[in-house]
Design an enzyme around this catalytic site. Sequence first.
Site, PDB file in Angstrom:
ATOM      1  N   CYS A 127      12.853   6.816  -4.558  1.00 38.02           N
ATOM      2  CA  CYS A 127      11.698   7.689  -4.294  1.00 38.02           C
ATOM      3  C   CYS A 127      12.105   9.117  -3.948  1.00 38.02           C
ATOM      4  O   CYS A 127      11.259  10.008  -3.941  1.00 38.02           O
ATOM      5  CB  CYS A 127      10.842   7.107  -3.179  1.00 38.02           C
ATOM      6  SG  CYS A 127      10.385   5.402  -3.472  1.00 38.02           S
TER       7      CYS A 127
ATOM      8  N   HIS B 254       7.205  12.342   0.315  1.00 37.58           N
ATOM      9  CA  HIS B 254       7.089  11.123  -0.483  1.00 37.58           C
ATOM     10  C   HIS B 254       5.888  10.319   0.018  1.00 37.58           C
ATOM     11  O   HIS B 254       5.653  10.206   1.221  1.00 37.58           O
ATOM     12  CB  HIS B 254       8.367  10.293  -0.376  1.00 37.58           C
ATOM     13  CG  HIS B 254       8.222   8.946  -1.007  1.00 37.58           C
ATOM     14  ND1 HIS B 254       7.690   8.784  -2.270  1.00 37.58           N
ATOM     15  CD2 HIS B 254       8.487   7.696  -0.557  1.00 37.58           C
ATOM     16  CE1 HIS B 254       7.651   7.501  -2.565  1.00 37.58           C
ATOM     17  NE2 HIS B 254       8.126   6.818  -1.541  1.00 37.58           N
TER      18      HIS B 254
ATOM     19  N   ASN C 273       2.284   4.069  -3.881  1.00 38.34           N
ATOM     20  CA  ASN C 273       3.650   4.602  -3.902  1.00 38.34           C
ATOM     21  C   ASN C 273       4.143   4.594  -5.350  1.00 38.34           C
ATOM     22  O   ASN C 273       4.381   3.528  -5.913  1.00 38.34           O
ATOM     23  CB  ASN C 273       4.531   3.727  -3.006  1.00 38.34           C
ATOM     24  CG  ASN C 273       5.974   4.201  -2.973  1.00 38.34           C
ATOM     25  OD1 ASN C 273       6.394   5.022  -3.781  1.00 38.34           O
ATOM     26  ND2 ASN C 273       6.726   3.664  -2.031  1.00 38.34           N
TER      27      ASN C 273
HETATM   28  N1  ACO Z   1      -2.498  -8.067   3.938  1.00 37.30           N
HETATM   29  C1  ACO Z   1      -2.948  -8.651   5.079  1.00 37.30           C
HETATM   30  N2  ACO Z   1      -2.151  -8.955   6.121  1.00 37.30           N
HETATM   31  C2  ACO Z   1      -0.855  -8.652   6.009  1.00 37.30           C
HETATM   32  C3  ACO Z   1      -0.323  -8.046   4.850  1.00 37.30           C
HETATM   33  C4  ACO Z   1      -1.200  -7.765   3.786  1.00 37.30           C
HETATM   34  N3  ACO Z   1      -0.795  -7.176   2.641  1.00 37.30           N
HETATM   35  N4  ACO Z   1       0.999  -7.866   5.020  1.00 37.30           N
HETATM   36  C5  ACO Z   1       1.301  -8.336   6.256  1.00 37.30           C
HETATM   37  N5  ACO Z   1       0.168  -8.800   6.841  1.00 37.30           N
HETATM   38  C6  ACO Z   1       0.032  -9.383   8.183  1.00 37.30           C
HETATM   39  C7  ACO Z   1       1.326  -9.974   8.682  1.00 37.30           C
HETATM   40  O1  ACO Z   1       1.468 -11.325   8.300  1.00 37.30           O
HETATM   41  C8  ACO Z   1       1.201  -9.804  10.166  1.00 37.30           C
HETATM   42  O2  ACO Z   1       0.363 -10.816  10.673  1.00 37.30           O
HETATM   43  P1  ACO Z   1       0.678 -11.499  12.109  1.00 37.30           P
HETATM   44  O3  ACO Z   1       0.559 -10.388  13.103  1.00 37.30           O
HETATM   45  O4  ACO Z   1      -0.360 -12.546  12.220  1.00 37.30           O
HETATM   46  O5  ACO Z   1       2.078 -12.015  11.993  1.00 37.30           O
HETATM   47  C9  ACO Z   1       0.441  -8.492  10.324  1.00 37.30           C
HETATM   48  O6  ACO Z   1      -0.270  -8.309   9.090  1.00 37.30           O
HETATM   49  C10 ACO Z   1       1.340  -7.299  10.546  1.00 37.30           C
HETATM   50  O7  ACO Z   1       2.381  -7.338   9.574  1.00 37.30           O
HETATM   51  P2  ACO Z   1       3.531  -6.289   9.578  1.00 37.30           P
HETATM   52  O8  ACO Z   1       4.588  -6.677   8.600  1.00 37.30           O
HETATM   53  O9  ACO Z   1       3.956  -6.041  11.002  1.00 37.30           O
HETATM   54  O10 ACO Z   1       2.761  -5.000   9.026  1.00 37.30           O
HETATM   55  P3  ACO Z   1       3.195  -3.509   9.098  1.00 37.30           P
HETATM   56  O11 ACO Z   1       2.279  -2.770   9.967  1.00 37.30           O
HETATM   57  O12 ACO Z   1       4.666  -3.346   9.334  1.00 37.30           O
HETATM   58  O13 ACO Z   1       2.897  -3.029   7.625  1.00 37.30           O
HETATM   59  C11 ACO Z   1       4.046  -2.437   5.605  1.00 37.30           C
HETATM   60  C12 ACO Z   1       3.632  -3.574   6.530  1.00 37.30           C
HETATM   61  C13 ACO Z   1       2.789  -1.758   5.101  1.00 37.30           C
HETATM   62  C14 ACO Z   1       4.841  -3.001   4.449  1.00 37.30           C
HETATM   63  C15 ACO Z   1       4.889  -1.421   6.406  1.00 37.30           C
HETATM   64  O14 ACO Z   1       5.926  -2.081   7.104  1.00 37.30           O
HETATM   65  C16 ACO Z   1       5.501  -0.353   5.534  1.00 37.30           C
HETATM   66  O15 ACO Z   1       4.818   0.482   4.987  1.00 37.30           O
HETATM   67  N6  ACO Z   1       6.850  -0.316   5.399  1.00 37.30           N
HETATM   68  C17 ACO Z   1       7.530   0.662   4.584  1.00 37.30           C
HETATM   69  C18 ACO Z   1       7.435   0.256   3.143  1.00 37.30           C
HETATM   70  C19 ACO Z   1       7.847   1.373   2.203  1.00 37.30           C
HETATM   71  O16 ACO Z   1       7.604   2.526   2.471  1.00 37.30           O
HETATM   72  N7  ACO Z   1       8.463   0.997   1.092  1.00 37.30           N
HETATM   73  C20 ACO Z   1       8.759   1.883   0.048  1.00 37.30           C
HETATM   74  C21 ACO Z   1       9.994   2.664   0.285  1.00 37.30           C
HETATM   75  S1  ACO Z   1      10.211   3.854  -0.953  1.00 37.30           S
HETATM   76  C22 ACO Z   1      11.061   3.211  -2.345  1.00 37.30           C
HETATM   77  O17 ACO Z   1      12.217   3.498  -2.502  1.00 37.30           O
HETATM   78  C23 ACO Z   1      10.342   2.336  -3.297  1.00 37.30           C
END
Ligand code: ACO
Length: 322
Positions: free
Chosen positions: A116, A240, A270
Amino acid sequence: MPAVPNGVRGAVITGWGTALPEKVLTNVDLESMMETSDEWIRDRTGIVQRHVGGTTAGLSTESGRQAIEMSGCDPADIDALILATTTPDRCVPATASTVQELLGLSCGANDLNAACSGWVYALVNAHGLIAMGANKVLVIGTDTLDRITDYTDRNTGILFGNGSGAALIEAVDGPGQLLSWDLDSVGAAESALFAEIGGVLEMEGKEVFRRAVRLMADSATKAMAAAGVDAEDITLVVPHQANIRIISASLDRLGIPLEKASIVLDRTGNTSAASVPLALAEALDENRVADGELILFVGFGAGMSAASAVVRWSPDAAESIA
Ligand code: ACO
């Protein structure tokens, strides 16, 4: 990290373009493909929809064509094409070669993979070519992430989409727009986000989030220090587009209000290497930056890579060398 040395031949952006595939995949669509909800995705990421379909060569050709047309330059005068992408259409040859042919260019063409951060890496590389005598370089960022995304996996399937953005960079007499740059990679963290050849993206979301905020803030801080500018001097941030909470947290660390950022992720998700040029094009189309004002580019991605650049906007294409 490097400030651009005095006396180096500089460049200006004289044209830009974008491309998104027609097909839209909304959060509501995803509700029937995995256990998630529109509300959760909006709250946790800021994303409402993403585009899917198309090819990396096809989208790149569209955004690149627009950038060339806007610049008014003769395609025959373009000296190099750099295509930042994590999703080339084939392993061999470089997709840049296909795009070169489709655009009718007769110049060097290569792909660049820095995930990215790729388009910002390519922008800096293009300025290196300009310093070495190139006059015009086409810098494209394109990804077709739907080909490496599992849209039944709610950990990753909610985040990614396809798109392309491009800019035409032209040499000028005297200093150009680029004041400073910073390129980083933390190979030790590569297991946080990867796709095997033929596989899909696998990600430790929380770990990527934590590192992304720190990497973006650190990289931007280094680039601003090298340029000798402060956070309050920045008019426009082009970050990004991974997650609105990552952008907000990193800008908080930098002391830059979120309102200064160009945000397209609500409509695109993204799009990896395309996200920065897509956000740049929208901000430029909306005239969000005036002559002499500063733009801060900041990207991060798998690698984990990061890249920043400080640019003083000076749109006077008339100064560019023919
Ligand atoms: N829909 C509904 N519920 C969900 C989802 C979903 N898609 N995903 C996770 N949950 C639930 C989980 O099971 C958890 O439930 P629990 O509390 O009962 O256990 C709760 O929601 C919270 O989950 P988390 O994993 O803690 O959610 P978080 O707030 O961390 O968000 C996310 C997850 C959006 C993936 C975040 O961590 C993130 O954006 N990370 C960075 C990802 C990124 O930027 N990647 C690209 C990098 S760039 C590249 O090179 C491609």
